[in-house]
Design a protein around this motif. Structure first.
Motif, PDB file in Angstrom:
ATOM      1  N   CYS A 192       0.825  -1.267   0.017  1.00 27.44           N
ATOM      2  CA  CYS A 192      -0.207  -0.047  -0.092  1.00 27.44           C
ATOM      3  C   CYS A 192       0.908   1.311   0.268  1.00 27.44           C
ATOM      4  N   PHE A 193       0.386   2.328  -0.301  1.00 26.49           N
ATOM      5  CA  PHE A 193       1.116   3.811  -0.588  1.00 26.49           C
ATOM      6  C   PHE A 193       1.845   3.935   0.905  1.00 26.49           C
ATOM      7  N   ASP A 194       1.223   3.843   2.095  1.00 21.25           N
ATOM      8  CA  ASP A 194       1.705   4.294   3.208  1.00 21.25           C
ATOM      9  C   ASP A 194       3.037   3.282   3.529  1.00 21.25           C
ATOM     10  N   ALA A 195       2.916   2.021   3.272  1.00 19.52           N
ATOM     11  CA  ALA A 195       4.114   1.116   3.673  1.00 19.52           C
ATOM     12  C   ALA A 195       5.076   1.437   2.544  1.00 19.52           C
ATOM     13  N   LEU A 196       5.001   1.846   1.433  1.00 23.70           N
ATOM     14  CA  LEU A 196       5.939   2.209   0.159  1.00 23.70           C
ATOM     15  C   LEU A 196       6.744   3.420   0.863  1.00 23.70           C
ATOM     16  N   HIS A 233      20.209  -3.030   0.029  1.00 27.33           N
ATOM     17  CA  HIS A 233      20.125  -3.022  -1.527  1.00 27.33           C
ATOM     18  C   HIS A 233      18.867  -3.775  -1.923  1.00 27.33           C
ATOM     19  N   ILE A 234      18.755  -4.830  -1.293  1.00 31.93           N
ATOM     20  CA  ILE A 234      17.319  -5.774  -1.649  1.00 31.93           C
ATOM     21  C   ILE A 234      16.128  -4.945  -1.472  1.00 31.93           C
ATOM     22  N   ALA A 235      16.011  -4.432  -0.312  1.00 36.44           N
ATOM     23  CA  ALA A 235      14.901  -3.597   0.027  1.00 36.44           C
ATOM     24  C   ALA A 235      14.747  -2.217  -1.129  1.00 36.44           C
ATOM     25  N   SER A 236      15.863  -1.542  -1.265  1.00 35.26           N
ATOM     26  CA  SER A 236      15.739  -0.620  -2.030  1.00 35.26           C
ATOM     27  C   SER A 236      15.183  -1.057  -3.703  1.00 35.26           C
ATOM     28  N   THR A 237      15.941  -2.101  -4.126  1.00 38.02           N
ATOM     29  CA  THR A 237      15.685  -2.575  -5.422  1.00 38.02           C
ATOM     30  C   THR A 237      14.095  -2.959  -5.593  1.00 38.02           C
ATOM     31  N   VAL A 238      13.726  -3.858  -4.487  1.00 36.71           N
ATOM     32  CA  VAL A 238      12.258  -4.143  -4.647  1.00 36.71           C
ATOM     33  C   VAL A 238      11.426  -3.107  -4.364  1.00 36.71           C
ATOM     34  N   SER A 239      11.608  -2.397  -3.664  1.00 31.74           N
ATOM     35  CA  SER A 239      10.502  -1.204  -3.363  1.00 31.74           C
ATOM     36  C   SER A 239      10.499  -0.117  -4.477  1.00 31.74           C
ATOM     37  N   GLY A 240      11.926   0.036  -5.170  1.00 34.54           N
ATOM     38  CA  GLY A 240      11.686   0.830  -6.365  1.00 34.54           C
ATOM     39  C   GLY A 240      10.883   0.315  -7.405  1.00 34.54           C
ATOM     40  N   CYS A 241      10.772  -1.260  -7.753  1.00 32.72           N
ATOM     41  CA  CYS A 241       9.977  -1.556  -8.735  1.00 32.72           C
ATOM     42  C   CYS A 241       8.474  -1.384  -8.284  1.00 32.72           C
ATOM     43  N   GLN A 242       8.376  -1.593  -6.937  1.00 31.95           N
ATOM     44  CA  GLN A 242       6.894  -1.342  -6.376  1.00 31.95           C
ATOM     45  C   GLN A 242       6.137  -0.259  -6.793  1.00 31.95           C
ATOM     46  N   ILE A 243       7.135   0.949  -6.798  1.00 32.97           N
ATOM     47  CA  ILE A 243       6.801   2.475  -7.177  1.00 32.97           C
ATOM     48  C   ILE A 243       5.841   2.377  -8.451  1.00 32.97           C
ATOM     49  N   GLY A 244       6.614   1.728  -9.283  1.00 36.16           N
ATOM     50  CA  GLY A 244       5.939   1.878 -10.624  1.00 36.16           C
ATOM     51  C   GLY A 244       4.552   1.121 -10.839  1.00 36.16           C
ATOM     52  N   CYS A 245       4.583   0.007  -9.907  1.00 36.42           N
ATOM     53  CA  CYS A 245       3.320  -0.792  -9.909  1.00 36.42           C
ATOM     54  C   CYS A 245       2.287   0.233  -9.214  1.00 36.42           C
ATOM     55  N   ALA A 246       2.434   0.697  -8.048  1.00 32.41           N
ATOM     56  CA  ALA A 246       1.630   1.404  -7.198  1.00 32.41           C
ATOM     57  C   ALA A 246       1.010   2.606  -7.971  1.00 32.41           C
ATOM     58  N   ARG A 247       1.548   3.177  -8.936  1.00 39.20           N
ATOM     59  CA  ARG A 247       0.835   4.296  -9.641  1.00 39.20           C
ATOM     60  C   ARG A 247      -0.460   3.890 -10.387  1.00 39.20           C
ATOM     61  N   GLN A 248      -0.407   2.757 -10.471  1.00 38.93           N
ATOM     62  CA  GLN A 248      -1.537   2.120 -11.304  1.00 38.93           C
ATOM     63  C   GLN A 248      -2.833   1.705 -10.487  1.00 38.93           C
ATOM     64  N   LEU A 249      -2.510   1.768  -9.106  1.00 34.30           N
ATOM     65  CA  LEU A 249      -3.651   1.351  -8.134  1.00 34.30           C
ATOM     66  C   LEU A 249      -3.982   2.342  -7.370  1.00 34.30           C
ATOM     67  N   THR A 250      -4.076   3.388  -7.592  1.00 32.63           N
ATOM     68  CA  THR A 250      -4.533   4.563  -6.556  1.00 32.63           C
ATOM     69  C   THR A 250      -5.999   4.162  -6.344  1.00 32.63           C
ATOM     70  N   HIS A 251      -6.818   3.503  -7.364  1.00 30.84           N
ATOM     71  CA  HIS A 251      -8.264   3.663  -7.050  1.00 30.84           C
ATOM     72  C   HIS A 251      -8.768   2.487  -6.083  1.00 30.84           C
ATOM     73  N   VAL A 252      -7.754   1.637  -5.590  1.00 34.45           N
ATOM     74  CA  VAL A 252      -8.062   0.742  -4.563  1.00 34.45           C
ATOM     75  C   VAL A 252      -7.129   1.069  -3.213  1.00 34.45           C
ATOM     76  N   ASP A 253      -6.811   2.048  -3.066  1.00 30.05           N
ATOM     77  CA  ASP A 253      -6.083   2.641  -1.758  1.00 30.05           C
ATOM     78  C   ASP A 253      -6.439   2.391  -0.493  1.00 30.05           C
ATOM     79  N   ALA A 254      -7.984   2.654  -0.591  1.00 30.63           N
ATOM     80  CA  ALA A 254      -8.567   2.448   0.657  1.00 30.63           C
ATOM     81  C   ALA A 254      -8.640   0.851   1.116  1.00 30.63           C
ATOM     82  N   LEU A 255      -8.798   0.079   0.353  1.00 27.64           N
ATOM     83  CA  LEU A 255      -8.910  -1.506   0.369  1.00 27.64           C
ATOM     84  C   LEU A 255      -7.415  -2.139   0.901  1.00 27.64           C
TER      85      LEU A 255
END
Length: 310
Positions: free
Chosen positions: A52-56, A117-139
């Motif tokens: 979710c956005f808060d975690a990211l 390094h692992i956390a930075s790599t994975v979370s960096g990839c998650q950013i791109g995914c999260a941009r497409q999911l703002t409509h389910v932020d509440a859930l």
């Protein structure tokens, strides 16, 4: 190993009453069965999805700091089940003879630089995914807060009532609903599949345990962690004596509201009703709230009382 989970999920799909044609390319999937079949084929250790956005935001803020202690890094990673799973996978590849089952031990095994390094790599990839999911932020946020509350409950239960390592219990609880986040990511991109099955929440409730188990298997995580999350939403006799990690995760999930409060699902078995379990463990609730606040990175004084909770 990366495909080990597929038969398990495929077998569950084969037993499902849902019917659909052969799953083709994912963008062309026209029903939930097609989408779930595609998921069964694509599970792999490198799969990426946001929590979710808060975690990211919490993870990225910590990683941007010039100096990060192991404790601060662990605190940030604990808010993201996918990061937990990826660090555990890497730690267990380094020490396969002795399973690493707690996040604290995984970071110690990998070291701060490699873990960051692992956390930075994975979370960096998650950013791109999260941009497409703002409509389910509440859930996604509701799922995330439930996960953190379950992790806090598991930690306190293990610490106060069992000889089981509290960090291992917290880690198992952080992973228990990982399938829900993965499924939410996929359903948010293909809303027609959820619409045909009564909505996103209904499909997540039905399939998140199976998909979560398959995902953890594909990551090659220790069996004890997979066993702990298996069938955690299913009715069972409430354990009187807490003998296993699975007992702790089950009770922690119920204490955190379980399917009853998370999805508004009516339950038919007393073991899944939150209120009797909260009454049984009433003396632990203040400590659970403190751990929950710590996981979120806030002080207990900043939390507004929830009228549904004692």
């Amino acid at each position: 190993m990366s495909r080990a989970a597929t038969p398990c999920l495929s077998a569950s799909l084969a037993a499902s009453p849902a019917t659909g044609g052969n799953a083709g390319a994912l963008p062309g999937a026209t029903c939930a069965f097609d989408l779930l079949s595609e998921i069964a084929r694509e599970l792999r250790p490198g799969v990426i999805f946001p929590i979710c956005f808060d975690a990211l935001l919490r993870v990225r803020q910590t990683l941007r700091a010039p100096e990060v202690t192991l404790q601060q890094l662990a605190g940030a990673v604990r808010v993201d089940p996918l990061l937990c799973a990826r660090l555990l996978r890497r730690a267990n590849r380094l020490r396969p003879a002795l399973p690493v089952t707690g996040l604290r031990d995984a970071i110690a095994q990998l070291g701060g630089e490699r873990s960051r390094h692992i956390a930075s790599t994975v979370s960096g990839c998650q950013i791109g995914c999260a941009r497409q999911l703002t409509h389910v932020d509440a859930l996604s946020r509701r799922l995330w807060l439930h996960t953190l509350r379950t992790a806090a409950a598991a930690y306190v239960i293990a610490q106060r009532l069992t000889p089981i390592d509290p960090d291992e219990a917290m880690t198992a609880a952080l992973l228990h609903d990982i399938g829900a986040f993965y499924l939410l990511d996929r359903l948010a991109r293909h809303p027609q599949a959820a619409h045909e099955q009564g909505g996103v929440e209904a499909l997540i409730l039905e399939w998140h345990e199976t998909i979560g188990e398959a995902l953890l298997q594909s990551l090659g995580l220790p069996v004890v962690l997979i066993d702990a999350m298996r069938d955690h939403e299913q009715p069972r006799s409430a354990p009187v004596l807490l003998r296993s990690l699975a007992d702790i995760v089950f009770l922690a999930n119920v204490l955190a509201g379980g399917a009853t409060e998370l999805y508004g699902d009516p339950v038919c078995h007393v073991s899944q009703r939150p209120e009797p379990i909260r009454e049984r463990f009433a003396e632990l609730l203040p400590d659970i709230e403190r751990e929950f606040a710590a996981l979120r990175g806030v002080t207990i004084d900043d939390i507004r009382p929830d009228p549904r909770r004692p």
